[in-house]
Design a protein around this motif. Structure first.
Motif, PDB file in Angstrom:
ATOM      1  N   ARG A   1       1.321  10.574   9.584  1.00 39.23           N
ATOM      2  CA  ARG A   1       1.264   9.411   8.691  1.00 39.23           C
ATOM      3  C   ARG A   1       0.724   8.230   9.267  1.00 39.23           C
ATOM      4  O   ARG A   1      -0.171   7.325   8.527  1.00 39.23           O
ATOM      5  N   ARG A   2       0.251   8.121  10.326  1.00 38.49           N
ATOM      6  CA  ARG A   2      -0.688   7.223  11.130  1.00 38.49           C
ATOM      7  C   ARG A   2      -1.658   7.954  11.960  1.00 38.49           C
ATOM      8  O   ARG A   2      -2.190   6.984  12.987  1.00 38.49           O
TER       9      ARG A   2
ATOM     10  N   ARG B   1       0.111   2.992  -8.927  1.00 40.18           N
ATOM     11  CA  ARG B   1       1.318   2.987  -8.039  1.00 40.18           C
ATOM     12  C   ARG B   1       2.745   3.276  -8.861  1.00 40.18           C
ATOM     13  O   ARG B   1       3.511   4.170  -8.268  1.00 40.18           O
TER      14      ARG B   1
ATOM     15  N   ASP C   1       0.856   2.739   1.046  1.00 41.37           N
ATOM     16  CA  ASP C   1       2.415   2.936   1.580  1.00 41.37           C
ATOM     17  C   ASP C   1       3.248   4.003   0.753  1.00 41.37           C
ATOM     18  O   ASP C   1       4.239   4.558   1.209  1.00 41.37           O
ATOM     19  N   ARG C   2       2.594   4.527  -0.370  1.00 43.42           N
ATOM     20  CA  ARG C   2       2.864   5.477  -1.059  1.00 43.42           C
ATOM     21  C   ARG C   2       2.270   6.944  -0.620  1.00 43.42           C
ATOM     22  O   ARG C   2       2.568   8.104  -1.434  1.00 43.42           O
TER      23      ARG C   2
ATOM     24  N   ARG D   1       9.362   7.992   4.200  1.00 40.34           N
ATOM     25  CA  ARG D   1       8.199   8.985   3.978  1.00 40.34           C
ATOM     26  C   ARG D   1       8.063   9.919   5.213  1.00 40.34           C
ATOM     27  O   ARG D   1       7.612  11.195   5.130  1.00 40.34           O
TER      28      ARG D   1
ATOM     29  N   GLY E   1      -2.393  -2.061   0.492  1.00 41.87           N
ATOM     30  CA  GLY E   1      -1.266  -1.896   1.337  1.00 41.87           C
ATOM     31  C   GLY E   1       0.037  -0.869   0.424  1.00 41.87           C
ATOM     32  O   GLY E   1       0.293  -0.194   0.731  1.00 41.87           O
ATOM     33  N   PRO E   2       0.201  -1.561  -0.896  1.00 43.37           N
ATOM     34  CA  PRO E   2       1.262  -0.835  -1.666  1.00 43.37           C
ATOM     35  C   PRO E   2       0.847   0.364  -2.023  1.00 43.37           C
ATOM     36  O   PRO E   2       1.771   1.337  -2.103  1.00 43.37           O
TER      37      PRO E   2
ATOM     38  N   LEU F   1       6.318   0.332  10.571  1.00 44.02           N
ATOM     39  CA  LEU F   1       6.462   1.043   9.479  1.00 44.02           C
ATOM     40  C   LEU F   1       7.308   0.333   8.539  1.00 44.02           C
ATOM     41  O   LEU F   1       8.192  -0.487   9.077  1.00 44.02           O
ATOM     42  N   SER F   2       6.976   0.412   7.215  1.00 42.22           N
ATOM     43  CA  SER F   2       8.057  -0.059   6.325  1.00 42.22           C
ATOM     44  C   SER F   2       9.328   0.617   5.986  1.00 42.22           C
ATOM     45  O   SER F   2       9.004   1.752   6.385  1.00 42.22           O
TER      46      SER F   2
ATOM     47  N   ARG G   1       9.909   2.049   3.201  1.00 41.55           N
ATOM     48  CA  ARG G   1       9.402   3.240   2.421  1.00 41.55           C
ATOM     49  C   ARG G   1       8.630   4.049   3.331  1.00 41.55           C
ATOM     50  O   ARG G   1       8.772   5.476   3.280  1.00 41.55           O
ATOM     51  N   GLY G   2       7.582   3.662   4.280  1.00 41.10           N
ATOM     52  CA  GLY G   2       7.135   4.467   5.157  1.00 41.10           C
ATOM     53  C   GLY G   2       8.145   5.227   6.162  1.00 41.10           C
ATOM     54  O   GLY G   2       7.747   6.286   6.350  1.00 41.10           O
TER      55      GLY G   2
END
Length: 510
Positions: free
Chosen positions: A506-507, A321, A385-386, A477, A381-382, A470-471, A473-474
């Motif tokens: 992304r999804r 990470r 998310d990257r 991205r 998840g973290p 979406l976060s 960060r997401g």
């Protein structure tokens, strides 16, 4: 009493420090003392140096010998100091002129017969010597091609201690010895795999082209036999050739890892695919003594492929990470902090469930819901998310195979040309900033005045952010990925279509 000094290099990660080797001979009882914080391998140098000197036909001083490695507070590792220690002792004893060795950096391990054995890390060590202002380095003949990759420095390759002493001016007759060479590891990445071998999966191919164009990380989710490994192994072929600076960095990491480097800089990006039983040290780097680079560092400027990603230990995956975010691998030990480059593209491949058949047409999944959830949760998840691109890869049917065989296929060279053109557009747009690729651009800049998009364009991801799907960060991205798709299409600004495609990539596994 006689004193002589020369230089060598101590490595900690990619960083090298020039070490002064001082040899003092005094009129006391014969002994050999090595000081200056040596490790166990270096502490045994006294035995190697004494035997190598005698077997090379050189005179060993029968007095008290004290060798100091300065600065004394810097830990010294490995056997690469042998040559410098031996030359300094010979100079202090009068066999070699003292003034000849002071401006030369010596690297190499001595065998008991006096021959010089190649050592790991020669390339970064020579780079450190060149940056410190030294113009000449002496290395084992087996490392001379590797050392010569550093421009602007004179490399002297010696096959034995006797040959090294003669070069410095010792009154000895030359003796031919068999040179100890580096055994090639047999790996070559100069001939990338052909993308045209991939049949069907047009969307997956476009996803990999987008990943290459923007430097984005990828998760490929699909059943066994869908072609995830085939797609991932062709990603390095889509990447542009390495620059001189990148090629030297890649070769330096290989040298530190004990792999063969050769006399030609590599031009194709590296590809690393560790097994799912790899430990955190094997993946990221480390070690109790000398800190070695792991697979992630060896994949720098290339691709790190983790097949069967959920089978990796979750703690091992989470160790990635920090490098994914910063592009630097930092390893802390009690005796120092080592850093390695960690700017790689991560490709994760995973099955949808332990049996691999969940969601597959005409196939029955035998996994209970709890097993599927537990299997998917092994990718935290973290970490996900990257990962910019999270895409589902479907298994190819016979109909797809017939259509794919008849329709024109995308070749590696054509796809790479698109990637190079897209990267050139991104570099022009990002001129004056510290970034070259869209994947490296921070979200604050993307949402700032320089790159802010109209609310009508970002409405879809704005709603996804408000709903919590979406976060932040997401969100950033998706913006980066939209800019990459825009560069591939040759447009000036991302459109609603680009944002929609980016959100799908992304999804795409949901």
């Amino acid at each position: 009493m006689a004193l002589a000094r020369t230089r060598s290099v101590s490595l900690l990660g990619m960083a090298g420090s020039v070490v002064e080797i001082e040899a003092d001979i005094s009129n006391n009882l014969p002994s050999f003392t090595l000081i200056g914080l040596p490790d166990a391998a270096l502490g045994e140098a006294s035995h190697r140096v004494r035997a190598a000197t005698a077997n090379s036909g050189c005179e060993w001083p029968t007095r008290k010998i004290t060798v100091n490695l300065s600065p004394a507070s810097l830990p010294k590792h490995g056997s690469a100091f042998d040559l410098g220690i031996a030359i300094a002792i010979l100079a202090a004893g009068g066999t070699v002129p003292v003034n000849s060795i002071e401006a030369v950096v010596h690297l190499g391990e001595l065998g008991l017969d006096g021959r010089l054995r190649p050592v790991s890390g020669v390339l970064p060590a020579v780079l450190a010597a060149a940056r410190a202002g030294f113009g000449t380095v002496m290395v084992p003949a087996g490392n001379s091609e590797e050392a010569a990759l550093v421009p602007g420095i004179r490399v002297v390759g010696a096959a034995s201690l006797r040959e090294a002493a003669i070069w410095h001016g010792a009154a000895l007759d030359p003796v031919d010895v068999e040179t100890i060479t580096v055994v090639a590891d047999g790996t070559s990445d100069e001939n990338p795999l052909e993308l045209a071998d991939v049949i069907g999966n047009r969307d997956s191919i476009e996803a990999m082209v987008a990943a290459a164009a923007g430097g984005h990380h990828v998760l490929l989710l699909g059943p066994p036999g869908a072609g995830k490994t085939m797609l991932a192994s062709r990603l390095p072929g889509l990447l542009p050739d390495l620059s001189d600076e990148e090629a030297i960095e890649v070769s330096s990491i290989r040298s530190l890892a004990g792999l063969s480097v050769g006399g030609v800089l590599p031009r194709r990006p590296p590809f690393e695919a560790p097994h799912h039983t790899a430990s955190a040290v094997a993946l990221v780097g480390g070690g109790s003594g000398t800190i070695r680079p792991g697979a992630a560092a060896r994949a720098s400027h290339g691709v790190l492929f983790l097949d069967e990603a959920p089978e990796f230990n979750p703690s091992v995956l989470d160790a990635l990470r920090q490098p994914l975010e910063s592009g630097v691998i930092t390893i802390h030990r009690a005796k120092g902090v080592a850093t390695f480059p960690g700017r790689f593209q991560l490709v994760l491949a995973a099955n949808p469930c332990p049996c691999g058949q969940y969601g597959v047409r005409d196939a029955e999944c035998t996994c209970p819901p709890q097993a599927r959830r537990r299997y998917g949760a092994r990718l935290s998840g973290p970490l996900l998310d990257r990962v910019d691109i999270q895409f589902g890869v479907a298994r190819i049917t016979s109909a797809h195979e017939r259509v794919g065989s008849e329709s024109p296929r995308v070749s590696t060279s054509d796809a790479r040309a698109r990637v190079v053109a897209a990267r050139a557009r991104a570099a022009t747009r990002l001129a004056g900033t510290p970034w070259l690729l869209n994947a490296h651009v921070p979200g604050s800049w993307l949402r700032g005045a320089d790159a802010r998009l109209a609310p009508t364009v970002t409405r879809a991801i704005d709603r996804a952010l408000e709903r919590g799907s979406l976060s932040m960060r997401g969100y950033d991205r998706v913006l980066r990925l939209a800019w990459t798709l825009c560069d591939l299409d040759g447009d000036a600004l991302p459109s609603v279509e680009h944002l929609g495609r980016a959100l799908y990539l992304r999804r795409g596994i949901s």
